[in-house]
Design an enzyme around this catalytic site. Structure first.
Site, PDB file in Angstrom:
ATOM      1  N   ASN A  49       0.817  -1.212   0.000  1.00 27.90           N
ATOM      2  CA  ASN A  49       0.000   0.000   0.000  1.00 27.90           C
ATOM      3  C   ASN A  49       0.853   1.266   0.000  1.00 27.90           C
ATOM      4  O   ASN A  49       0.373   2.323  -0.386  1.00 27.90           O
ATOM      5  CB  ASN A  49      -0.957   0.004   1.194  1.00 27.90           C
ATOM      6  CG  ASN A  49      -2.151  -0.894   0.932  1.00 27.90           C
ATOM      7  OD1 ASN A  49      -3.037  -0.541   0.168  1.00 27.90           O
ATOM      8  ND2 ASN A  49      -2.157  -2.079   1.513  1.00 27.90           N
TER       9      ASN A  49
ATOM     10  N   ASP B  95       0.173 -10.596  -0.527  1.00 26.30           N
ATOM     11  CA  ASP B  95       1.481 -10.490   0.139  1.00 26.30           C
ATOM     12  C   ASP B  95       1.591 -11.522   1.265  1.00 26.30           C
ATOM     13  O   ASP B  95       2.657 -12.078   1.532  1.00 26.30           O
ATOM     14  CB  ASP B  95       1.702  -9.072   0.694  1.00 26.30           C
ATOM     15  CG  ASP B  95       0.584  -8.602   1.624  1.00 26.30           C
ATOM     16  OD1 ASP B  95      -0.587  -8.943   1.378  1.00 26.30           O
ATOM     17  OD2 ASP B  95       0.891  -7.905   2.613  1.00 26.30           O
TER      18      ASP B  95
HETATM   19  N1  ADP Z   1      14.187   2.054   5.919  1.00 26.35           N
HETATM   20  C1  ADP Z   1      13.074   2.617   6.377  1.00 26.35           C
HETATM   21  N2  ADP Z   1      13.096   3.491   7.414  1.00 26.35           N
HETATM   22  C2  ADP Z   1      11.958   4.059   7.872  1.00 26.35           C
HETATM   23  N3  ADP Z   1      10.755   3.782   7.396  1.00 26.35           N
HETATM   24  C3  ADP Z   1      10.681   2.932   6.374  1.00 26.35           C
HETATM   25  C4  ADP Z   1      11.815   2.288   5.805  1.00 26.35           C
HETATM   26  N4  ADP Z   1      11.382   1.474   4.808  1.00 26.35           N
HETATM   27  C5  ADP Z   1      10.053   1.595   4.768  1.00 26.35           C
HETATM   28  N5  ADP Z   1       9.637   2.464   5.707  1.00 26.35           N
HETATM   29  C6  ADP Z   1       8.270   2.809   6.031  1.00 26.35           C
HETATM   30  O1  ADP Z   1       7.719   1.637   6.554  1.00 26.35           O
HETATM   31  C7  ADP Z   1       6.376   1.503   6.181  1.00 26.35           C
HETATM   32  C8  ADP Z   1       6.217   0.201   5.498  1.00 26.35           C
HETATM   33  O2  ADP Z   1       6.945   0.195   4.304  1.00 26.35           O
HETATM   34  P1  ADP Z   1       6.801  -1.007   3.309  1.00 26.35           P
HETATM   35  O3  ADP Z   1       7.269  -2.252   3.968  1.00 26.35           O
HETATM   36  O4  ADP Z   1       7.446  -0.623   2.027  1.00 26.35           O
HETATM   37  O5  ADP Z   1       5.197  -1.023   3.186  1.00 26.35           O
HETATM   38  P2  ADP Z   1       4.212  -1.704   2.137  1.00 26.35           P
HETATM   39  O6  ADP Z   1       4.786  -3.058   1.805  1.00 26.35           O
HETATM   40  O7  ADP Z   1       2.912  -1.790   2.860  1.00 26.35           O
HETATM   41  O8  ADP Z   1       4.138  -0.807   0.948  1.00 26.35           O
HETATM   42  C9  ADP Z   1       6.025   2.685   5.315  1.00 26.35           C
HETATM   43  O9  ADP Z   1       5.364   3.613   6.129  1.00 26.35           O
HETATM   44  C10 ADP Z   1       7.392   3.194   4.863  1.00 26.35           C
HETATM   45  O10 ADP Z   1       7.381   4.587   4.656  1.00 26.35           O
HETATM   46  C1  PAZ Z   2      -3.361  -6.472   5.375  1.00 29.06           C
HETATM   47  C2  PAZ Z   2      -2.836  -5.763   4.154  1.00 29.06           C
HETATM   48  C3  PAZ Z   2      -3.520  -4.409   4.023  1.00 29.06           C
HETATM   49  C4  PAZ Z   2      -1.315  -5.537   4.318  1.00 29.06           C
HETATM   50  O1  PAZ Z   2      -0.846  -4.761   3.242  1.00 29.06           O
HETATM   51  P1  PAZ Z   2       0.564  -3.971   3.242  1.00 29.06           P
HETATM   52  O2  PAZ Z   2       0.853  -3.520   4.626  1.00 29.06           O
HETATM   53  O3  PAZ Z   2       1.611  -4.957   2.776  1.00 29.06           O
HETATM   54  O4  PAZ Z   2       0.413  -2.867   2.261  1.00 29.06           O
HETATM   55  C5  PAZ Z   2      -3.041  -6.643   2.882  1.00 29.06           C
HETATM   56  O5  PAZ Z   2      -2.467  -7.893   3.071  1.00 29.06           O
HETATM   57  C6  PAZ Z   2      -4.498  -6.799   2.537  1.00 29.06           C
HETATM   58  O6  PAZ Z   2      -5.092  -5.929   1.927  1.00 29.06           O
HETATM   59  N1  PAZ Z   2      -5.102  -7.948   2.926  1.00 29.06           N
HETATM   60  C7  PAZ Z   2      -6.480  -8.284   2.624  1.00 29.06           C
HETATM   61  C8  PAZ Z   2      -7.197  -8.889   3.813  1.00 29.06           C
HETATM   62  C9  PAZ Z   2      -6.546 -10.139   4.378  1.00 29.06           C
HETATM   63  O7  PAZ Z   2      -5.371 -10.414   4.161  1.00 29.06           O
HETATM   64  O8  PAZ Z   2      -7.254 -10.890   5.078  1.00 29.06           O
HETATM   65  K     K Z   3       2.191  -6.054   5.661  1.00 33.72           K
END
Ligand code: ADP
Ligand code: PAZ
Ligand code: K
Length: 259
Positions: free
Chosen positions: A9, A109
């Site tokens: 997301n 994911d």
């Molecule tokens: N190295 C980092 N340091 C600080 N915050 C981070 C880092 N990498 C990702 N983030 C933050 O961690 C959160 C999760 O990131 P991410 O794992 O890429 O999320 P998603 O898989 O849901 O897109 C986000 O809010 C992002 O801005």
């Molecule tokens: C829970 C999540 C929002 C996590 O998404 P992410 O933090 O990786 O962006 C994603 O896996 C999702 O939309 N799941 C659908 C509902 C479920 O897994 O039951």
């Molecule tokens: K997640």
């Protein structure tokens, strides 16, 4: 070569896999308006910059944001002349069972993390993924995804405080030295960081008790390193666990096709 794409997301990660190792990994923000042409310009520029001459023949996508998949399919078709596997779609098979309530669409994911964790460590796992949301995926002894937990993400929690309270600033997460904060920022960081340590410990303990067996706990996701350093919450930290899972699912589907 395989282009594996994991859209969360917040961030979208692209990796190029040559069958044995990742040649490169790049990250961009997730935006559903981005077109196939924009993706290609971005990707080809980075490939050129890093001197990577990859002939991309295959693509696999996991996306928690359904709307981005359309443009990624166009990217596959227009620029790589391939049809991507999309995790969660019927023509992308999984090497593990999914045991949840009928009609539940599990986040792709989480399925990919399950496959990756099982491939690396075998069954009886809890995979904790610190993304936009913090997810706990429970992997049974036979590798099946059997459910889990969804909690608000670390940054989401801090952002919610800022959004809802006029006097609370935007704050970045870090590990506070002490629990008792002596200024606003330190108080907020303490609440979220130590609150999270407690959340992770309590949920993992309860999952283990409910399943009545020892389980290995694996962490991944953007903010996992912050928690990995502290408090013995996890047995393993795997950077890019989701990417690993995508390569496993891709080769599983390839084998099925040729079998
Ligand atoms: N190295 C980092 N340091 C600080 N915050 C981070 C880092 N990498 C990702 N983030 C933050 O961690 C959160 C999760 O990131 P991410 O794992 O890429 O999320 P998603 O898989 O849901 O897109 C986000 O809010 C992002 O801005
Ligand atoms: C829970 C999540 C929002 C996590 O998404 P992410 O933090 O990786 O962006 C994603 O896996 C999702 O939309 N799941 C659908 C509902 C479920 O897994 O039951
Ligand atoms: K997640």
């Amino acid at each position: 070569m395989l282009l594996a794409i994991d859209c969360g997301n917040t961030n979208t990660v692209f990796s190029i896999w040559d069958g044995e190792r990742f040649l490169a990994t790049w990250r961009t923000s997730t935006e559903h308006q981005r077109t196939a042409d924009q993706y290609y310009v971005w990707l080809s520029t980075l490939m050129e910059f890093q001197g990577i001459e990859a002939d991309i023949t295959d693509m696999i996508i996991s996306s928690t944001v359904p709307r981005v998949v359309f443009n990624l399919r166009v990217l596959a078709d227009r620029y790589f002349n391939t049809r991507p596997y999309v995790v969660g779609k019927p023509d992308c098979r999984l090497p593990v069972d999914v045991r949840v309530d009928a009609g539940t669409a599990v986040g792709p994911d989480r399925l990919v993390n399950t496959v990756a964790g099982y491939d690396l460590y075998g069954g009886d796992l809890i995979v904790v993924d610190f993304g936009t949301a913090t997810t706990f995926d429970v992997v049974a002894g036979d590798g099946a995804y059997v459910g889990g937990v969804i909690a608000p993400g670390v940054n989401l929690s801090l952002e919610a405080l800022h959004q809802a309270a006029a006097a609370l600033p935007h704050v970045d997460i870090t590990k506070p030295q002490r629990v008792v904060g002596t200024n606003t920022v330190a108080c907020m960081q303490s609440g979220v960081f130590w609150g999270y340590v407690g959340l992770v410990r309590e949920i993992c303990d309860r999952i283990k008790a409910e399943r009545d067996r020892p389980m290995r706990v694996i962490s991944t996701g953007g903010l996992a390193p912050l928690f990995q350093q502290s408090e013995d919450l996890f047995d393993e930290w795997v950077d890019e666990l989701t990417m690993h899972g995508l390569t496993v699912i891709h080769s599983y589907n390839k084998r099925q096709e040729t079998a």
